[in-house]
Design a protein around this motif. Structure first.
Motif, PDB file in Angstrom:
ATOM      1  N   MET A   1       0.851  -1.193   0.000  1.00 30.68           N
ATOM      2  CA  MET A   1       0.000   0.000   0.000  1.00 30.68           C
ATOM      3  C   MET A   1       0.888   1.244   0.000  1.00 30.68           C
ATOM      4  SD  MET A   1      -3.021   1.042   2.657  1.00 30.68           S
ATOM      5  CE  MET A   1      -3.993   2.518   2.405  1.00 30.68           C
ATOM      6  N   ALA A   2       0.557   2.197  -0.847  1.00 25.81           N
ATOM      7  CA  ALA A   2       1.378   3.396  -1.001  1.00 25.81           C
ATOM      8  C   ALA A   2       1.282   4.296   0.223  1.00 25.81           C
ATOM      9  CB  ALA A   2       0.941   4.172  -2.245  1.00 25.81           C
ATOM     10  N   ASN A   3       2.389   4.893   0.545  1.00 24.60           N
ATOM     11  CA  ASN A   3       2.442   5.823   1.669  1.00 24.60           C
ATOM     12  C   ASN A   3       1.919   7.182   1.202  1.00 24.60           C
ATOM     13  OD1 ASN A   3       3.020   7.448   3.838  1.00 24.60           O
ATOM     14  ND2 ASN A   3       5.119   6.730   4.084  1.00 24.60           N
ATOM     15  N   PRO A   4       0.866   7.729   1.869  1.00 25.88           N
ATOM     16  CA  PRO A   4       0.328   9.039   1.435  1.00 25.88           C
ATOM     17  C   PRO A   4       1.363  10.142   1.469  1.00 25.88           C
ATOM     18  CG  PRO A   4      -1.156   7.954   2.983  1.00 25.88           C
ATOM     19  CD  PRO A   4       0.109   7.159   2.980  1.00 25.88           C
ATOM     20  N   ALA A   5       2.340  10.072   2.385  1.00 28.24           N
ATOM     21  CA  ALA A   5       3.347  11.121   2.495  1.00 28.24           C
ATOM     22  C   ALA A   5       4.213  11.196   1.249  1.00 28.24           C
ATOM     23  CB  ALA A   5       4.216  10.883   3.727  1.00 28.24           C
TER      24      ALA A   5
ATOM     25  N   SER B   1       3.199  10.627  -1.844  1.00 32.05           N
ATOM     26  CA  SER B   1       2.461  11.190  -2.978  1.00 32.05           C
ATOM     27  C   SER B   1       1.948  12.600  -2.722  1.00 32.05           C
ATOM     28  CB  SER B   1       1.277  10.275  -3.318  1.00 32.05           C
ATOM     29  OG  SER B   1       0.416  10.133  -2.193  1.00 32.05           O
ATOM     30  N   ALA B   2       2.058  13.071  -1.497  1.00 32.60           N
ATOM     31  CA  ALA B   2       1.590  14.426  -1.185  1.00 32.60           C
ATOM     32  C   ALA B   2       2.484  15.454  -1.871  1.00 32.60           C
ATOM     33  CB  ALA B   2       1.594  14.649   0.328  1.00 32.60           C
ATOM     34  N   PRO B   3       1.897  16.559  -2.333  1.00 32.26           N
ATOM     35  CA  PRO B   3       2.702  17.586  -3.012  1.00 32.26           C
ATOM     36  C   PRO B   3       3.649  18.280  -2.044  1.00 32.26           C
ATOM     37  CG  PRO B   3       0.471  18.385  -2.646  1.00 32.26           C
ATOM     38  CD  PRO B   3       0.481  16.929  -2.256  1.00 32.26           C
ATOM     39  N   LEU B   4       4.763  18.765  -2.581  1.00 30.53           N
ATOM     40  CA  LEU B   4       5.735  19.483  -1.768  1.00 30.53           C
ATOM     41  C   LEU B   4       5.343  20.940  -1.571  1.00 30.53           C
ATOM     42  CD1 LEU B   4       9.076  18.042  -3.201  1.00 30.53           C
ATOM     43  CD2 LEU B   4       7.814  17.328  -1.154  1.00 30.53           C
ATOM     44  N   TYR B   5       4.407  21.416  -2.363  1.00 31.39           N
ATOM     45  CA  TYR B   5       3.913  22.786  -2.189  1.00 31.39           C
ATOM     46  C   TYR B   5       2.508  22.882  -2.763  1.00 31.39           C
ATOM     47  CZ  TYR B   5       4.693  23.759  -7.158  1.00 31.39           C
ATOM     48  OH  TYR B   5       4.636  23.747  -8.538  1.00 31.39           O
ATOM     49  N   ASP B   6       1.777  23.875  -2.318  1.00 26.58           N
ATOM     50  CA  ASP B   6       0.437  24.158  -2.840  1.00 26.58           C
ATOM     51  C   ASP B   6       0.418  25.557  -3.428  1.00 26.58           C
ATOM     52  OD1 ASP B   6      -0.850  21.777  -2.324  1.00 26.58           O
ATOM     53  OD2 ASP B   6      -1.308  22.333  -0.249  1.00 26.58           O
ATOM     54  N   ARG B   7      -0.276  25.701  -4.526  1.00 30.48           N
ATOM     55  CA  ARG B   7      -0.466  26.996  -5.176  1.00 30.48           C
ATOM     56  C   ARG B   7      -1.882  27.470  -4.854  1.00 30.48           C
ATOM     57  NH1 ARG B   7      -1.973  28.957 -10.406  1.00 30.48           N
ATOM     58  NH2 ARG B   7      -0.646  30.683 -11.117  1.00 30.48           N
TER      59      ARG B   7
ATOM     60  N   LEU C   1       9.957  23.853  -3.699  1.00 31.90           N
ATOM     61  CA  LEU C   1       9.398  24.412  -4.935  1.00 31.90           C
ATOM     62  C   LEU C   1      10.095  23.846  -6.167  1.00 31.90           C
ATOM     63  CD1 LEU C   1       9.009  28.133  -3.828  1.00 31.90           C
ATOM     64  CD2 LEU C   1       7.142  26.620  -4.493  1.00 31.90           C
ATOM     65  N   LEU C   2      11.417  23.808  -6.119  1.00 28.99           N
ATOM     66  CA  LEU C   2      12.178  23.383  -7.297  1.00 28.99           C
ATOM     67  C   LEU C   2      12.014  21.896  -7.586  1.00 28.99           C
ATOM     68  CD1 LEU C   2      15.419  25.422  -6.546  1.00 28.99           C
ATOM     69  CD2 LEU C   2      13.829  25.839  -8.429  1.00 28.99           C
ATOM     70  N   LEU C   3      11.904  21.082  -6.539  1.00 25.55           N
ATOM     71  CA  LEU C   3      11.754  19.641  -6.728  1.00 25.55           C
ATOM     72  C   LEU C   3      10.295  19.207  -6.781  1.00 25.55           C
ATOM     73  CD1 LEU C   3      14.508  18.349  -4.250  1.00 25.55           C
ATOM     74  CD2 LEU C   3      14.700  18.717  -6.708  1.00 25.55           C
ATOM     75  N   GLY C   4       9.377  20.097  -6.389  1.00 20.88           N
ATOM     76  CA  GLY C   4       7.962  19.725  -6.346  1.00 20.88           C
ATOM     77  C   GLY C   4       7.238  19.881  -7.659  1.00 20.88           C
ATOM     78  N   VAL C   5       7.838  20.554  -8.632  1.00 21.75           N
ATOM     79  CA  VAL C   5       7.173  20.759  -9.922  1.00 21.75           C
ATOM     80  C   VAL C   5       7.167  19.456 -10.698  1.00 21.75           C
ATOM     81  CG1 VAL C   5       7.730  23.214 -10.044  1.00 21.75           C
ATOM     82  CG2 VAL C   5       9.346  21.547 -10.939  1.00 21.75           C
ATOM     83  N   THR C   6       6.090  19.230 -11.435  1.00 26.18           N
ATOM     84  CA  THR C   6       5.990  18.012 -12.247  1.00 26.18           C
ATOM     85  C   THR C   6       6.787  18.137 -13.534  1.00 26.18           C
ATOM     86  OG1 THR C   6       3.943  18.892 -13.231  1.00 26.18           O
ATOM     87  CG2 THR C   6       3.728  17.436 -11.318  1.00 26.18           C
ATOM     88  N   ASN C   7       6.937  19.377 -14.006  1.00 21.52           N
ATOM     89  CA  ASN C   7       7.707  19.634 -15.212  1.00 21.52           C
ATOM     90  C   ASN C   7       8.868  20.552 -14.856  1.00 21.52           C
ATOM     91  OD1 ASN C   7       8.763  20.257 -17.711  1.00 21.52           O
ATOM     92  ND2 ASN C   7       6.800  20.665 -18.677  1.00 21.52           N
ATOM     93  N   GLU C   8      10.091  20.142 -15.157  1.00 21.21           N
ATOM     94  CA  GLU C   8      11.260  20.920 -14.783  1.00 21.21           C
ATOM     95  C   GLU C   8      11.236  22.330 -15.372  1.00 21.21           C
ATOM     96  OE1 GLU C   8      14.751  18.795 -15.776  1.00 21.21           O
ATOM     97  OE2 GLU C   8      14.459  17.237 -14.267  1.00 21.21           O
ATOM     98  N   ARG C   9      10.541  22.509 -16.482  1.00 21.21           N
ATOM     99  CA  ARG C   9      10.502  23.819 -17.120  1.00 21.21           C
ATOM    100  C   ARG C   9       9.570  24.793 -16.404  1.00 21.21           C
ATOM    101  NH1 ARG C   9      10.275  22.383 -23.641  1.00 21.21           N
ATOM    102  NH2 ARG C   9      12.256  21.227 -23.729  1.00 21.21           N
TER     103      ARG C   9
END
Length: 351
Positions: free
Chosen positions: A1-5, A7-13, A310-318
């Motif tokens: 079972m996946a750990n929710p922590a 998959s949780a986002p590193l930041y919220d907008r 912020l830098l590592l939490g983006v799904t797209n590096e760009r």
């Protein structure tokens, strides 16, 4: 079972609700356009004066529109550094850059405090390296950094042990809230000891600045003998190296004075930054860089962790290339009569 922590986002907008400011801005826009139309229709009756006024008001409308366009959809970013640590990711290394140019206009004690605040940030020390660019090729600046690296060996553990918020010593010991009252006896003793050690460091640098040479130009200081500020070869000195790779120790400290020749353009700070990136690329080659001026200090010890979220939490590096922190000025005049705090820029234009 996946750990929710994991998959949780590193930041919220988070989007702000700014309906009332939008309505006010639309009303202002309508009024401005009405004024411009009135000017255009009345040019024949008022001549050159109104033409000049129309040009000025048109330029004001253009700049005002640019500012409003950046504030129309306001958002806030909420970072979660603990989630980053819970993921047990391999935290990337970070190179920290500090630039100084003149030991007279920019006293070395300021540079020393900036460096000390960086060395004590809440990030694994084996992942950090602090590079100091000295465009003045000053033996006093180098001497001050050597002495500061010795002080850092007791300052960094003290800050992390007691979770000190302000980690630039000159500010830490000047703020009333840091007075060791109503705290443990152990902290009181440590506070007094650290203050005494910092005063010794400050006195050493002050005494060195009063001499024609801060110390004998032998050993590591031999490269500073018989050189001119605008005519000298490159000087690179590793002041402190975290050889054991201790995560809770003191990061690397490297001094750099780039080569200067009278007939070659130096490009000021841009040229210094280019040199820092080239030298750091050969030594530590970190994928991320933190840049500060010598008269700044880190007032949030978790700045690197927040930026990494912020830098590592983006799904797209760009989607994220850099993270900018607002600058807060200390020791300003009451009511800021000269506008040095840049309130309009930081609290209005960039709100």
């Amino acid at each position: 079972m996946a750990n929710p922590a994991l998959s949780a986002p590193l930041y919220d907008r988070i989007s702000r609700r700014n309906n009332i400011p939008r309505a006010i801005e639309l009303i202002i826009l309508c009024l401005i356009f009405s004024l411009l139309i009135y000017r255009l229709l009345s040019l024949k009756d008022h001549g050159f004066t109104w033409v000049l006024a129309l040009l000025c008001e048109s330029w004001f409308t253009f700049t005002w529109g640019l500012i409003i366009s950046t504030k129309w959809n306001q958002v806030e970013y909420m970072t979660y550094p603990k989630r980053l640590l819970q993921r047990k990711l391999e935290l990337p290394p970070v190179d920290m850059f500090v630039t100084t140019a003149d030991p007279v206009l920019e006293p070395p004690i300021l540079t020393v405090n900036t460096v000390l605040s960086l060395l004590a940030v809440d990030y694994p020390a084996d992942k950090l390296a602090c590079y100091v660019s000295d465009d003045g090729a000053s033996p006093l600046t180098f001497y001050s950094l050597v002495e500061a690296s010795k002080f850092a060996k007791i300052w960094v553990p003290f800050c992390k042990k007691y979770n000190v918020q302000i980690r630039a010593p000159f500010r830490f010991f000047s703020v009333e809230s840091t007075s060791p009252q109503d705290v443990s006896l152990e902290f009181q003793q440590e506070w007094k000891r650290m203050k005494g050690e910092y005063e010794k460091l400050s006195q050493k640098i002050e005494d060195a600045s009063r001499r024609s040479q801060p110390c004998e130009l032998t050993g590591d200081f031999a490269d500073f003998s018989n050189i001119q500020r605008n005519n000298h070869p490159t000087i690179i000195k590793v002041i402190w190296e975290n050889k054991e790779g201790v995560s809770n120790g003191v990061p690397h400290v490297i001094y750099i004075s780039r080569e200067k020749r009278p007939k070659q353009p130096h490009h000021f700070k841009a040229g210094a930054m280019n040199t820092l990136t080239r030298v750091s690329g050969m030594i530590t080659n970190a994928p991320f860089m933190l840049n500060l001026d010598c008269d700044m200090y880190v007032n949030n010890p978790q700045i690197v962790v927040h930026a990494m979220s912020l830098l590592l939490g983006v799904t797209n590096e760009r989607d994220c290339a850099f993270v900018q922190s607002p600058q807060i000025f200390y020791d300003g005049l009451k009511d800021d009569p000269f506008g040095n705090q840049l309130v309009v820029l930081y609290e209005v234009s960039q709100l």
